[in-house]
Motif scaffolding. Structure first.
Motif, short mmCIF file in Angstrom:
data_model
loop_
_atom_site.label_atom_id
_atom_site.label_comp_id
_atom_site.label_asym_id
_atom_site.label_seq_id
_atom_site.Cartn_x
_atom_site.Cartn_y
_atom_site.Cartn_z
N ALA A 110 35.18 64.19 31.01
CA ALA A 110 33.73 64.41 31.07
C ALA A 110 33.40 65.80 31.61
O ALA A 110 32.43 66.43 31.17
N SER A 111 34.22 66.29 32.55
CA SER A 111 33.99 67.65 33.07
C SER A 111 34.22 68.69 31.97
O SER A 111 33.52 69.71 31.91
N PHE A 112 35.20 68.44 31.08
CA PHE A 112 35.40 69.34 29.94
C PHE A 112 34.20 69.32 29.01
O PHE A 112 33.77 70.35 28.49
N ILE A 113 33.63 68.11 28.80
CA ILE A 113 32.45 68.00 27.94
C ILE A 113 31.28 68.77 28.55
O ILE A 113 30.54 69.47 27.85
N ILE A 114 31.12 68.67 29.86
CA ILE A 114 30.05 69.43 30.53
C ILE A 114 30.29 70.91 30.39
O ILE A 114 29.36 71.70 30.17
N PHE A 115 31.55 71.31 30.46
CA PHE A 115 31.90 72.74 30.37
C PHE A 115 31.56 73.30 28.99
O PHE A 115 30.99 74.38 28.87
N PHE A 116 31.88 72.55 27.93
CA PHE A 116 31.67 73.05 26.58
C PHE A 116 30.25 72.77 26.07
O PHE A 116 29.63 73.62 25.44
N ASP A 117 29.74 71.56 26.32
CA ASP A 117 28.43 71.18 25.79
C ASP A 117 27.28 71.75 26.62
O ASP A 117 26.19 71.99 26.11
N ARG A 118 27.50 71.95 27.91
CA ARG A 118 26.55 72.55 28.84
C ARG A 118 25.19 71.86 28.83
O ARG A 118 24.16 72.50 28.54
N LYS B 113 26.99 71.73 42.63
CA LYS B 113 28.39 71.99 42.27
C LYS B 113 28.82 71.04 41.17
O LYS B 113 28.49 69.86 41.19
N ILE B 114 29.55 71.59 40.20
CA ILE B 114 30.13 70.78 39.12
C ILE B 114 31.63 70.79 39.32
O ILE B 114 32.28 71.81 39.11
N GLY B 115 32.18 69.67 39.74
CA GLY B 115 33.61 69.58 40.02
C GLY B 115 34.37 68.99 38.84
O GLY B 115 33.81 68.70 37.78
N LEU B 116 35.66 68.78 39.03
CA LEU B 116 36.50 68.20 37.99
C LEU B 116 36.36 66.69 37.91
O LEU B 116 36.63 66.11 36.87
N ARG B 117 35.94 66.06 38.99
CA ARG B 117 35.78 64.61 39.00
C ARG B 117 34.32 64.19 39.11
O ARG B 117 33.92 63.16 38.55
N GLN C 35 24.89 80.83 32.66
CA GLN C 35 26.13 80.07 32.70
C GLN C 35 26.84 80.24 34.05
O GLN C 35 28.05 80.15 34.14
N GLN C 36 26.06 80.50 35.10
CA GLN C 36 26.65 80.61 36.42
C GLN C 36 27.20 79.25 36.83
O GLN C 36 26.62 78.21 36.56
N GLY C 37 28.33 79.24 37.53
CA GLY C 37 28.95 78.01 37.98
C GLY C 37 30.01 77.49 37.04
O GLY C 37 30.78 76.60 37.40
N LYS D 20 31.58 61.19 34.41
CA LYS D 20 31.44 60.27 33.28
C LYS D 20 30.01 59.74 33.21
O LYS D 20 29.43 59.62 32.13
N GLN D 21 29.42 59.42 34.35
CA GLN D 21 28.04 58.95 34.38
C GLN D 21 27.07 60.06 34.01
O GLN D 21 26.05 59.81 33.35
N MET D 22 27.38 61.31 34.40
CA MET D 22 26.52 62.43 34.04
C MET D 22 26.50 62.66 32.54
O MET D 22 25.49 63.11 31.98
N VAL D 23 27.60 62.33 31.86
CA VAL D 23 27.69 62.54 30.41
C VAL D 23 27.14 61.35 29.64
O VAL D 23 26.43 61.51 28.63
#
Length: 376
Positions: free
Chosen positions: A200-208, A227-231, A138-140, A248-251
């Motif tokens: 979408a960044s929150f979804i990436i953070f929780f869903d990984r 890098k995973i940013g907020l936008r 879970q680095q990053g 959003k596109q990543m999700v």
């Protein structure tokens, strides 16, 4: 002695002054120790739920603001027991001195309390960050933890401001909340795409679905996540270019996390010369199956799949659980071994051929010639 303590100065007896002064003095002198033992009590309660809490870090962050809050609370409560002298009953810009003291005391209590709450948020986020930093998978993620910490602290500060307006200045915050909701709706509409990427960044953070350092493939983009940013998410492509993809596109898109692949499949198609005997083909298949039966191969197969005019088709497949680097090494090694086996058995690959007809003068019969275009 009682007569002395019963003497009244400025609407308060000496006894009242001594009691209030002694209380404030005790709190000031022993504030550090009071805060320490209160922090220890809170720590023991939290220790029941979270076993990995570090008391020195908790004490360094929570003890000082907790001691300040306790000191302010007791001081204001003690001073409230004194009567205001008649000499101080005056107004300043339509605000009485009594109301001014009340507002000051209420402000100090609310301010120091929310300061303590913000320090507790710092401690909780520090603990959560430590958990994520220990987990190599879970680095990053900690870069989003910093954002969550700042966001929650801003929300707590806004709540504290509303409390100050409500209980210090007796301001009706209902109209203010209504106005803020309207402004918030307008801002949300104006920043629709940015908010979608933020969510979408929150979804990436929780869903990984992926993490920093993973090799991913998204539509026409493939590379390593840097890098995973907020936008947006930054990807270093296979061509070493730096690609920015909205979160959003990543999700929303179908993403292939190649780093999470547990097995890899390799395929090798051979076209053997059609003049090769059946016995040589059987020896070739037996040797290929032996080569593909190594310890690093989970399963394999080698079969004749067809015969054409000039080639015998052999399809070889095998699955390995190695990582990307080891997979390339294994595939190269097996390919070279199969080529070496074909050389030992004197089996040649099929050659591509084409028929060429030469048209001669009238009366002569055309003679078909076979021209070899493949490598010798």
């Amino acid at each position: 002695m009682n007569a002395f303590f019963d003497q009244v100065y400025f609407n308060n007896s000496v006894r009242s002054y001594v009691a209030v002064g002694t209380t404030i003095l005790i709190v000031v002198l022993f504030k550090k120790y009071i805060a320490h033992y209160l922090a220890l009590a809170i720590f023991k309660v939290l220790k029941i739920r979270w076993k990995n809490i570090d008391f020195p870090a908790f004490r360094s962050l929570a003890a000082k603001p907790l001691g300040l809050f306790i000191a302010v609370l007791i001081t204001v409560t003690a001073l409230d027991k004194l009567r205001l002298p008649s000499e101080l009953e005056f107004s300043l810009y339509k605000v009485t001195f009594r109301d001014l003291l009340r507002m000051t005391g209420t402000f100090m209590i609310i301010f120091t309390f929310f300061q303590f709450v913000i320090k507790m948020i710092d401690f909780v986020m520090l603990m959560v960050q430590g958990i994520y930093m220990k987990d190599q998978a879970q680095q990053g993620t900690h870069q989003l933890i910093f954002f969550f910490k700042d966001l929650i602290k801003v929300l707590v500060a806004l709540i504290g401001l509303l409390f100050i307006l409500k209980y210090t200045f007796s301001y009706d915050i209902k109209g203010l909340l209504t106005g803020l909701s309207i402004v918030g709706a307008a801002v949300a509409l104006a920043l629709k795409e940015s908010l979608e990427n933020l969510i979408a960044s929150f979804i990436i953070f929780f869903d990984r679905p992926f993490a920093t350092g993973d090799a991913v493939k998204l539509n026409a983009v493939s590379g390593v996540v840097e890098k995973i940013g907020l936008r947006s998410t930054r990807i270093r492509s296979d061509d070493k270019s730096y690609i920015t993809v909205p979160n959003k596109q990543m999700v929303d898109s179908v993403l292939d996390n190649q780093s999470s692949r547990v097995q890899r499949r390799a395929e090798l198609k051979l076209e053997v010369s059609s003049s090769t005997s059946a016995g040589a083909i059987e020896k070739l298949l037996s040797g290929i199956r032996e080569i593909l039966g190594g310890e690093d191969i989970l399963s394999s197969s080698a079969f004749v799949t067809g015969i054409t005019a000039n080639a015998i088709l052999i399809n070889c497949e095998y699955i390995t659980g190695a990582n990307a680097r080891a997979y390339n090494i294994i595939r190269e090694r097996n390919t070279l071994k199969i080529l070496s086996l074909m050389e030992q058995l004197h089996i040649a690959t099929a050659q591509s051929v084409s028929d060429i007809k030469i048209i001669r003068d009238e009366g002569e019969v055309p003679e078909p010639l076979r021209h070899d275009t493949g490598p010798r």
